[in-house]
Every structure is written in structure tokens, then in C-alpha cells.
Motif scaffolding. Structure first.
Motif, PDB file in Angstrom:
ATOM      1  N   LYS A   1       1.171  -7.648   7.324  1.00 27.15           N
ATOM      2  CA  LYS A   1       1.394  -8.951   6.697  1.00 27.15           C
ATOM      3  C   LYS A   1       2.056  -8.834   5.314  1.00 27.15           C
TER       4      LYS A   1
ATOM      5  N   CYS B   1      -1.115  -8.164   2.518  1.00 32.23           N
ATOM      6  CA  CYS B   1      -2.257  -7.299   2.839  1.00 32.23           C
ATOM      7  C   CYS B   1      -1.833  -6.380   3.976  1.00 32.23           C
TER       8      CYS B   1
ATOM      9  N   CYS C   1      -3.122  -6.169   7.035  1.00 37.51           N
ATOM     10  CA  CYS C   1      -3.481  -6.603   8.390  1.00 37.51           C
ATOM     11  C   CYS C   1      -2.267  -6.567   9.310  1.00 37.51           C
TER      12      CYS C   1
ATOM     13  N   THR D   1      -7.526 -10.022  10.337  1.00 41.85           N
ATOM     14  CA  THR D   1      -7.750 -10.708   9.065  1.00 41.85           C
ATOM     15  C   THR D   1      -8.518  -9.792   8.118  1.00 41.85           C
ATOM     16  N   CYS D   2      -8.442 -10.124   6.826  1.00 40.74           N
ATOM     17  CA  CYS D   2      -9.172  -9.369   5.808  1.00 40.74           C
ATOM     18  C   CYS D   2      -9.459 -10.351   4.661  1.00 40.74           C
TER      19      CYS D   2
ATOM     20  N   CYS E   1      -6.132 -12.242   3.336  1.00 44.21           N
ATOM     21  CA  CYS E   1      -5.508 -13.330   4.103  1.00 44.21           C
ATOM     22  C   CYS E   1      -6.523 -14.397   4.515  1.00 44.21           C
TER      23      CYS E   1
HETATM   24 ZN   LIG Z   1      -5.260  -9.525   5.722  1.00 42.49          ZN
END
Ligand SMILES: [Zn+2]
Length: 475
Positions: free
Chosen positions: A20, A23, A25, A37-38, A41
Motif C-alpha cells: 500500500k 504501510c 500491507c 490491514t494494519c 491503514c
Molecule cells: Zn496497512
């Protein structure tokens, strides 16, 4: 009154990076919801975004490929709005200092070539996706944030387009360019290319613009063209009946082929843009920009012009062949293997593209070397063009070389004068009525006789020789 439509497009293209924009991901399409996701995000507090360098590189490549000026200084801004698919309640985008400005692309519609201006191209993150469904007879809405933070470039055109067909070609061209430079998969079904339309009509010759309407919810290039054609008619009819066009957002209904009103348009200041404090400005040196320029492949328009000058192809052929990088590569490989350019072009546009999509041509069982082998047999007079089509079908199903198929099935063209004369004599003897008809002035009878001769030889006789020898005998 004669009216003129004024159309601009806002195109969102998803960059095909592995991770992304802010980040690490994954961006893979089709994974189970919320598995990519993290905290960054998901918009959790206390985290900081970090710009993915590959996004920057692909964004600059896209700008250069669209003939834009790359800014040495640009920055990110927060675009504030509330929506359930946007966890931070703002989107990181670029407002007054976008990374690219002043681009253009060339489109050709009905033989007429025009330059379409590109106002700007900027980097931003995508939002998540809402899914509305029914569970236990209750309507529910769910959110999938796999897409939140996926990198996008937004490409805003000047209001230079004048018809649905031009908009269609413009999108095709963006798609072609993005694929050439490997910046995006540009797959509308997977949402990696999305398009909004701005459209107004005005009296032809007028300087000022008419009231602008925005069309959203367009899920194919065809829908873009159809919605524009519909909207042009609707706006002209409204004006002619004395109504005022409202500034609004309309949605396209693909089933009914109409646009319908969604909401009155909000104004830009509603978003309360301000500079993103968590990301430093993007400062690019001229060396960095030149380095990316030097790494770009030959672009479709340049390649098209080269095909015309280097191979002597008609403009039309060159345009079709360069519409996909893989297709242009396929053509040039066939030329490299010794094919005549125009013959190869004809065969690729008619036979090869009839059995494979341009973007899957690399998977075709008849690879460029095999096609060149087939065309060589035509050029040497070993087989006729007609027989070659049969051989081509056989090559597709078996993956074998043309020469082996021709040899095995005895499809060699008969160019032996004596052998052809013998067949002609027997056909004449068996069809005296047709011979009389021809001598009586019926041209059709000649075609019939040629047909009989070709049938006797199972299409293998050299057609030019058959015609010559038959005419001599009928004199
Ligand atoms: Zn993320």
C-alpha cells in the motif's frame, strides 16, 4: 440552436505496487475481507504513514508517459470528509501542489487526431469498500478495509472532450499507456480503473461553459460512452424546453441506460483541505526525474509512428498493432523471424486476433516464430493463402509447426503445370454445359469451373495458374 458538449474526465488508476501507499500491507485483489490491514491503514491513533517509494516512482512514470511536467516540489494534503469506509475521516491526497501538471494525450476518432489536455495527476490513497447485504432477513452493511490505503493516481483531463466516442478513446489510451509502463493492471472489473465524468453543453461558438453535471457509478468504458451520449441529449432537451440545468451528481443505471440525480454537488471547500502534517513534502531532483524518463519503454504513439516509417504500414494497422504492448511485441517478433511486415500485419489483425485477445496474445499457441514459419510457406508458394488458414487452425489446436502439418497432410500447393492441366481437362469434359454458358457470355460459369477444379485438387492448386490455364483452354 446548435449545441456543443464539453466533457472532462476524472480517472482513478490503481498503481500495481505490491504494498500500500503508506504501510506495508499487501494490495492483492480478492483476499478475504480485512486480512490486509494494519494500524496505519485502519487509521488507529498514534501511527505514522510512510510513503512507499515505488508509488512515487510509478506515479512519476505515469506523469512522464502522459507528457506532464513533474514538480520538483509537491506535498500531501488531508481531504476531510466523513464516510464509513474511511476510518481516519480524511483521505491523504494532494491538493494545491500535485506531483504532475500540464500533460496531454493524443486520441484518434474516425480518422481525426486530437490532443486532449491533462490538467493534473496526483497521488492519493484509496478508501475501503462497503458491502450491503442481508443476514437473517435483516439488512446489514459491512466494511472491508483491504482497499484502504491502496495507491491511486487521479488523472484530471481538461474539458477538451466533445463526444462519448472521444471519451472512450481517451480511456483506451490511458489504459494502453499505463500498461506499457507497467504502472497499473487497469482492470475496470477489479476497480483498478475508475472514471467520473463532468459534462455540460453550450451553444456552439460560446466562450463560457454551461452548468456542469457530474456522472458517477460508471463500471465500464462502454458505460462511460453511453452515459455521455444520454446526458448530452438530456441536457439539450432541458435547455430547449426552457429548464435550467442544475449542478448535481448523477448516477448511471446500466440496466435502464439512463442517468438519475443523486445529490446536489458539494463544493470543494467542504473538504477543508490542509497540509498533511505527518508526511514531509516530496522533493525530487532533476536527476531523479531524468533517471525515470530514461527507464521508460517506447510509448504507444512513438511506436505507432515508427511502425509507419520503419515497416511502411498504413496508419490504421500501426494503431491497432500498438494498442497493446504485447501485441506490438508479437508483431515485431514475427518480423524479426523474417515475415513481410504487411502480410504479418494482415494475418495478425484478421486471423490471430480472431482467436485471442490482444492482451493475452503471449498465450497464443501460434507464437510469432510459428506464424513467421506459416507466412514463409505462403511467400514461397508452397501453400495458398486459403490453405494457410486451415493450417493455422491446425497449429492452434496441436501447437505444431506449419511445415510439419503441410508435409504430413500433403497440403503443398500444386504448381505443376501438367498436373493442373490434367484436372482442368477432366473438369471441362464433365461440365460441357458450363463451358457453353461461359462462351455464351456468362461470367459466372467461369467461377463455377474454377470452383470445380479447386475442389478436385482439395484447394491445393495454385489459383493464379488455374485461372490462366483455364482461360487459355476456353479460348
Ligand atoms: Zn496497512
Amino acid at each position: 440552436m446548435v449545441f456543443e458538449p464539453v466533457i472532462g474526465l476524472e480517472v482513478h488508476v490503481q498503481l500495481n505496487t505490491v504494498t500500500k501507499i503508506f504501510c506495508s500491507c499487501a494490495t492483492r485483489f480478492g483476499s478475504p475481507s480485512n486480512t490486509q490491514t494494519c494500524p496505519v491503514c485502519l487509521g488507529l491513533p498514534g501511527v505514522l504513514p510512510v510513503l512507499n517509494e515505488e508509488v512515487l516512482r510509478k506515479g512519476v512514470s505515469a506523469g512522464l508517459a502522459l507528457n506532464a511536467t513533474i514538480a520538483n516540489y509537491s506535498k500531501f494534503d488531508r481531504k476531510n470528509y466523513f464516510y464509513p469506509d474511511l476510518p481516519k475521516a480524511y483521505q491523504i491526497s494532494q491538493y494545491d501542489k500535485p506531483i504532475c501538471t500540464n500533460g496531454s494525450i493524443e486520441i484518434t476518432v474516425e480518422g481525426k487526431t486530437r490532443q486532449i489536455g491533462i490538467t493534473r495527476l496526483h497521488l492519493e490513497e484509496d478508501a475501503g469498500k462497503l458491502i450491503h447485504d442481508e443476514r437473517n432477513r435483516e439488512r446489514v452493511s459491512m466494511v472491508d478495509l483491504n482497499r484502504a490505503g491502496v495507491p491511486l493516481v487521479e488523472i484530471v483531463s481538461e474539458p477538451d472532450l466533445r463526444s462519448g466516442d472521444e471519451a472512450y478513446e481517451y480511456l483506451q489510451k490511458i489504459k494502453t499507456v499505463m500498461k506499457y509502463i507497467d504502472a497499473s493492471d487497469v482492470n475496470m472489473e477489479e476497480g483498478s480503473l475508475r472514471c467520473d465524468v463532468n459534462i455540460s453543453v453550450r451553444q456552439k461558438g460560446a466562450q463560457e461553459f454551461g452548468q456542469k453535471v457530474e456522472i458517477k457509478n460508471l463500471n465500464s468504458f462502454k458505460a462511460v460512452r453511453a452515459s455521455i451520449n444520454y446526458e448530452i441529449e438530456r441536457q439539450i432537451a432541458s435547455i430547449e424546453s426552457g429548464e435550467r440545468i442544475r449542478q448535481e451528481t448523477r448516477l448511471w443505471d446500466d440496466g435502464k441506460n439512463v442517468t438519475y440525480s443523486m445529490r446536489e454537488k458539494e463544493f470543494a471547500h467542504d473538504y477543508r483541505y490542509f497540509p498533511e502534517p505527518d508526511l514531509p513534502p516530496i522533493v525530487l531532483t532533476d536527476e531523479y526525474i531524468q533517471g525515470i524518463r530514461a527507464s521508460l519503454p517506447e510509448l504507444p504513439d512513438d511506436r505507432k509512428r515508427r511502425f509507419v516509417t520503419q515497416y511502411g504500414l498504413p496508419e490504421y494497422d500501426a494503431r491497432v498493432l500498438t494498442s497493446e504492448k504485447g501485441l506490438a511485441d508479437y508483431f515485431e517478433s514475427a518480423i524479426g523471424a523474417g515475415s513481410d511486415p504487411k502480410r504479418a500485419s494482415n494475418w495478425i489483425m484478421s486471423e490471430v486476433l480472431a482467436v485471442t485477445d490482444a492482451d493475452h496474445i503471449h498465450e497464443c499457441a501460434v507464437d510469432p516464430a510459428r506464424l513467421a514459419g506459416l507466412l514463409r510457406l505462403i511467400e514461397e508458394g508452397t501453400i495458398s493463402g486459403k490453405i494457410a488458414k486451415t493450417v493455422f487452425q491446425e497449429m492452434l489446436t496441436t501447437g505444431r509447426d506449419a511445415a510439419a502439418i503441410v508435409e504430413e497432410k500433403g497440403l503443398m500447393q500444386i504448381s505443376d503445370r501438367g498436373a493442373i492441366e490434367a484436372v482442368i481437362d477432366s473438369v471441362i469434359a464433365a461440365n460441357q454445359k458450363s463451358v457453353e454458358d461461359y462462351k455464351g457470355g456468362k461470367e459466372k460459369a467461369l467461377k463455377f469451373l474454377i470452383g470445380q477444379i479447386m475442389k478436385e485438387t482439395r484447394g491445393a492448386a495454385n489459383p493464379a495458374m488455374v485461372q490462366d490455364l483455364l482461360l487459355q483452354k476456353l479460348k
